[in-house]
Design a protein around this motif. Structure first.
Motif, PDB file in Angstrom:
ATOM      1  N   ALA A  73       1.028  -1.244  -0.116  1.00 29.69           N
ATOM      2  CA  ALA A  73      -0.087  -0.049   0.048  1.00 29.69           C
ATOM      3  C   ALA A  73       0.904   1.253  -0.040  1.00 29.69           C
ATOM      4  O   ALA A  73       1.787   1.351   0.938  1.00 29.69           O
ATOM      5  N   VAL A  74       0.759   2.140  -1.126  1.00 35.08           N
ATOM      6  CA  VAL A  74       1.646   3.268  -1.121  1.00 35.08           C
ATOM      7  C   VAL A  74       0.829   4.474  -0.548  1.00 35.08           C
ATOM      8  O   VAL A  74      -0.063   5.071  -1.223  1.00 35.08           O
ATOM      9  N   LEU A  75       1.289   4.940   0.724  1.00 34.95           N
ATOM     10  CA  LEU A  75       0.616   5.744   1.229  1.00 34.95           C
ATOM     11  C   LEU A  75       1.419   6.727   1.802  1.00 34.95           C
ATOM     12  O   LEU A  75       1.393   7.662   2.823  1.00 34.95           O
ATOM     13  N   THR A  76       2.391   7.250   0.898  1.00 37.11           N
ATOM     14  CA  THR A  76       3.230   8.613   1.314  1.00 37.11           C
ATOM     15  C   THR A  76       2.606   9.501   0.470  1.00 37.11           C
ATOM     16  O   THR A  76       1.791   9.394  -0.486  1.00 37.11           O
ATOM     17  N   PRO A  77       3.144  10.874   0.623  1.00 36.78           N
ATOM     18  CA  PRO A  77       2.718  12.027  -0.292  1.00 36.78           C
ATOM     19  C   PRO A  77       2.748  11.529  -1.721  1.00 36.78           C
ATOM     20  O   PRO A  77       3.846  10.961  -2.222  1.00 36.78           O
ATOM     21  N   ALA A 102      -3.990   4.809  -2.446  1.00 33.10           N
ATOM     22  CA  ALA A 102      -5.295   5.699  -1.901  1.00 33.10           C
ATOM     23  C   ALA A 102      -5.881   6.633  -2.660  1.00 33.10           C
ATOM     24  O   ALA A 102      -6.767   7.387  -2.292  1.00 33.10           O
ATOM     25  N   HIS A 103      -5.112   7.119  -3.931  1.00 32.27           N
ATOM     26  CA  HIS A 103      -5.473   7.949  -4.725  1.00 32.27           C
ATOM     27  C   HIS A 103      -4.784   7.777  -6.121  1.00 32.27           C
ATOM     28  O   HIS A 103      -3.643   7.478  -6.062  1.00 32.27           O
ATOM     29  N   GLY A 104      -5.719   8.049  -7.246  1.00 34.65           N
ATOM     30  CA  GLY A 104      -5.115   7.414  -8.323  1.00 34.65           C
ATOM     31  C   GLY A 104      -4.134   8.254  -9.181  1.00 34.65           C
ATOM     32  O   GLY A 104      -3.838   7.901 -10.452  1.00 34.65           O
ATOM     33  N   PHE A 105      -3.637   9.477  -8.591  1.00 37.83           N
ATOM     34  CA  PHE A 105      -3.051  10.354  -9.300  1.00 37.83           C
ATOM     35  C   PHE A 105      -1.809  10.213 -10.275  1.00 37.83           C
ATOM     36  O   PHE A 105      -1.994  10.331 -11.418  1.00 37.83           O
ATOM     37  N   VAL A 120      -2.659  -3.960 -10.043  1.00 37.86           N
ATOM     38  CA  VAL A 120      -2.730  -2.588  -9.497  1.00 37.86           C
ATOM     39  C   VAL A 120      -4.037  -2.039  -9.113  1.00 37.86           C
ATOM     40  O   VAL A 120      -5.145  -2.262  -9.894  1.00 37.86           O
ATOM     41  N   ILE A 121      -4.309  -1.717  -7.861  1.00 36.95           N
ATOM     42  CA  ILE A 121      -5.493  -1.640  -7.397  1.00 36.95           C
ATOM     43  C   ILE A 121      -5.695  -0.110  -6.529  1.00 36.95           C
ATOM     44  O   ILE A 121      -4.725   0.356  -6.284  1.00 36.95           O
ATOM     45  N   LEU A 122      -6.654   0.189  -6.399  1.00 38.75           N
ATOM     46  CA  LEU A 122      -6.944   1.355  -5.419  1.00 38.75           C
ATOM     47  C   LEU A 122      -8.077   1.228  -4.501  1.00 38.75           C
ATOM     48  O   LEU A 122      -9.232   0.545  -4.819  1.00 38.75           O
ATOM     49  N   VAL A 123      -7.836   1.684  -3.153  1.00 31.41           N
ATOM     50  CA  VAL A 123      -8.814   1.858  -2.118  1.00 31.41           C
ATOM     51  C   VAL A 123      -8.714   3.189  -1.639  1.00 31.41           C
ATOM     52  O   VAL A 123      -7.600   3.409  -1.032  1.00 31.41           O
ATOM     53  N   ALA A 124      -9.840   3.956  -2.042  1.00 29.02           N
ATOM     54  CA  ALA A 124      -9.586   5.516  -1.398  1.00 29.02           C
ATOM     55  C   ALA A 124     -10.670   5.715  -0.351  1.00 29.02           C
ATOM     56  O   ALA A 124     -11.965   5.763  -0.714  1.00 29.02           O
ATOM     57  N   PRO A 125     -10.394   5.794   1.069  1.00 26.12           N
ATOM     58  CA  PRO A 125     -11.449   6.354   1.760  1.00 26.12           C
ATOM     59  C   PRO A 125     -12.014   7.595   1.625  1.00 26.12           C
ATOM     60  O   PRO A 125     -11.143   8.424   1.282  1.00 26.12           O
ATOM     61  N   LYS A 126     -13.271   7.882   1.553  1.00 29.37           N
ATOM     62  CA  LYS A 126     -13.849   9.299   1.305  1.00 29.37           C
ATOM     63  C   LYS A 126     -14.013   9.824   2.802  1.00 29.37           C
ATOM     64  O   LYS A 126     -14.767  10.145   3.422  1.00 29.37           O
TER      65      LYS A 126
END
Ligand code: NAD
Ligand code: MG
Length: 338
Positions: A73-77, A102-105, A120-126
């Motif tokens: 999980a890539v959760l750096t800036p 957590a963001h597709g940017f 390659v997946i994405l999970v973004a909490p709102k």
């Protein structure tokens, strides 16, 4: 849409969480409390290393965390992710492992082009990280959107749903999206409404009252402090609930004056903001700004911090120590929406 996902797909997986800030800490703690195997990857002597250790995690350098992981999980800036990917992830991630954002940017704007032998997946909490954690602790969850960019194993979607369940999102709602939709709507929300729109609305309201000779302290309470009451009502029950709780006079004022402030010209400009996001203009500018050492970002941030509403606000908030305690406990939440 789904609220029934379980963590089963990741029951035997080792999860590496890279970054231990707003989202990283919340995800890591929730995944661990959901019974999953989590290791944290951070730069040695980075600012959050000791925090992760104090929370009871095994903490290693990013490359080492990635090597043994089934899900990274890539959760750096966002702006440090391309280098982190090149240096620590690409050479080390196992074939068939999942790379999660957590963001597709970076994937959507092609700053990261992931290896073809991984999911390659994405999970973004709102919601902000502090809320992802506090809601989980209360037995609740923050809704999540999830997406699949690349499905190498045939299990990519199940991995995303299991991760979302692990951080508590499935208790609220999981909505399937794609990287494009998540990236563009997330950027639009924070720019036009949540961060950019709301703060400018407050500042312009404050200036209008103060320039008309009213006391700055009263202006502060009117346009900033009381906004929390309104937002809490929106959150609980939408505009309907807000209208139920304010006076008839406030409702009438809302109907006749609201559209004078935010009108169709505002909406046209919102469309302009959305166009800049969709055609890549915003991303290009932000990446160039970051690479130049953030000269404009720093100037604009300082101007916000120096605004009179912040001077008067600091003075008034100092009189309410209970707010200070909350601010300290939930700093990441206050930092940004994300
Ligand atoms: P953050 O700034 O709060 O935390 C960043 C963490 O990464 C810190 O632990 C920092 O020490 C670490 N870090 C920085 N550079 C590093 C490097 N080179 N190698 C390893 N670790 C490094 O970040 P955040 O706001 O939690 O954002 C993480 C991701 O989550 C981003 O993709 C963001 O868009 C997304 N997101 C954030 C929010 C939010 O509320 N903040 C909401 C949804 C999605
Ligand atoms: Mg965001």
């Amino acid at each position: 849409m789904s609220t029934t996902a379980t963590t089963d797909m990741l029951a035997k997986a080792r999860i590496a969480v890279l970054g231990y800030g707003s989202q990283g800490r919340a995800h890591a703690l929730n995944l661990k409390d959901s019974g999953l195997d989590v290791v944290i990857g951070l730069r040695p002597n980075g600012p959050t290393w000791s925090k992760a250790v104090a929370d009871g995690f095994h903490v290693v350098e990013p490359a080492e965390a990635v090597r043994d992981a089934d899900l990274v999980a890539v959760l750096t800036p966002d702006m440090v992710q391309p280098t982190l990917y090149k240096e620590s992830i690409e050479p080390n991630i196992k074939a068939g492992a999942a790379l999660l954002f957590a963001h597709g940017f970076n994937v959507h704007f092609k700053q990261i082009e992931p290896r073809s032998d991984i999911d390659v997946i994405l999970v973004a909490p709102k919601g902000p990280g502090a809320l992802v954690r506090s809601e989980y602790e209360r037995g609740r969850g923050v809704p999540c959107v999830y997406a699949v960019h690349q499905d190498k194993t045939g299990h990519a979607e199940d991995k995303a749903k299991a991760y979302a369940a692990g951080i508590g999102g499935a208790r609220a709602m999981l909505i399937k999206t794609d990287f494009k939709e998540e990236t563009e709507t997330d950027l639009f929300g924070e720019q036009a409404v949540l961060c950019g729109g709301a703060s400018e609305l407050v500042i312009k309201g404050f200036e209008t009252l103060v320039e008309a000779g009213y006391q700055p302290e009263i202006a502060y309470y009117e346009v900033l402090h009381e906004l929390k009451l309104i937002v809490d009502l929106f959150y609980e029950g939408g505009i309907t609930r807000m209208l139920q709780f304010v006076s008839e006079t406030a409702q009438y004022g809302d109907y006749v004056s609201g559209p004078r402030i935010v009108d169709s010209a505002t909406k046209e400009r919102m469309k302009g903001v959305l166009t800049d996001i969709q055609d890549g203009t915003f991303a290009r500018n932000w990446i160039a700004e970051y690479k130049a050492g953030l000269p404009n970002y720093k100037k604009l941030k300082q101007a916000d911090l120096d605004h009179p509403i912040e001077q008067v606000g600091a003075k008034l908030r100092a009189r309410m120590p209970w707010l200070q305690a909350g601010a300290k406990a939930e700093q990441p939440q206050l930092k940004k929406v994300g």
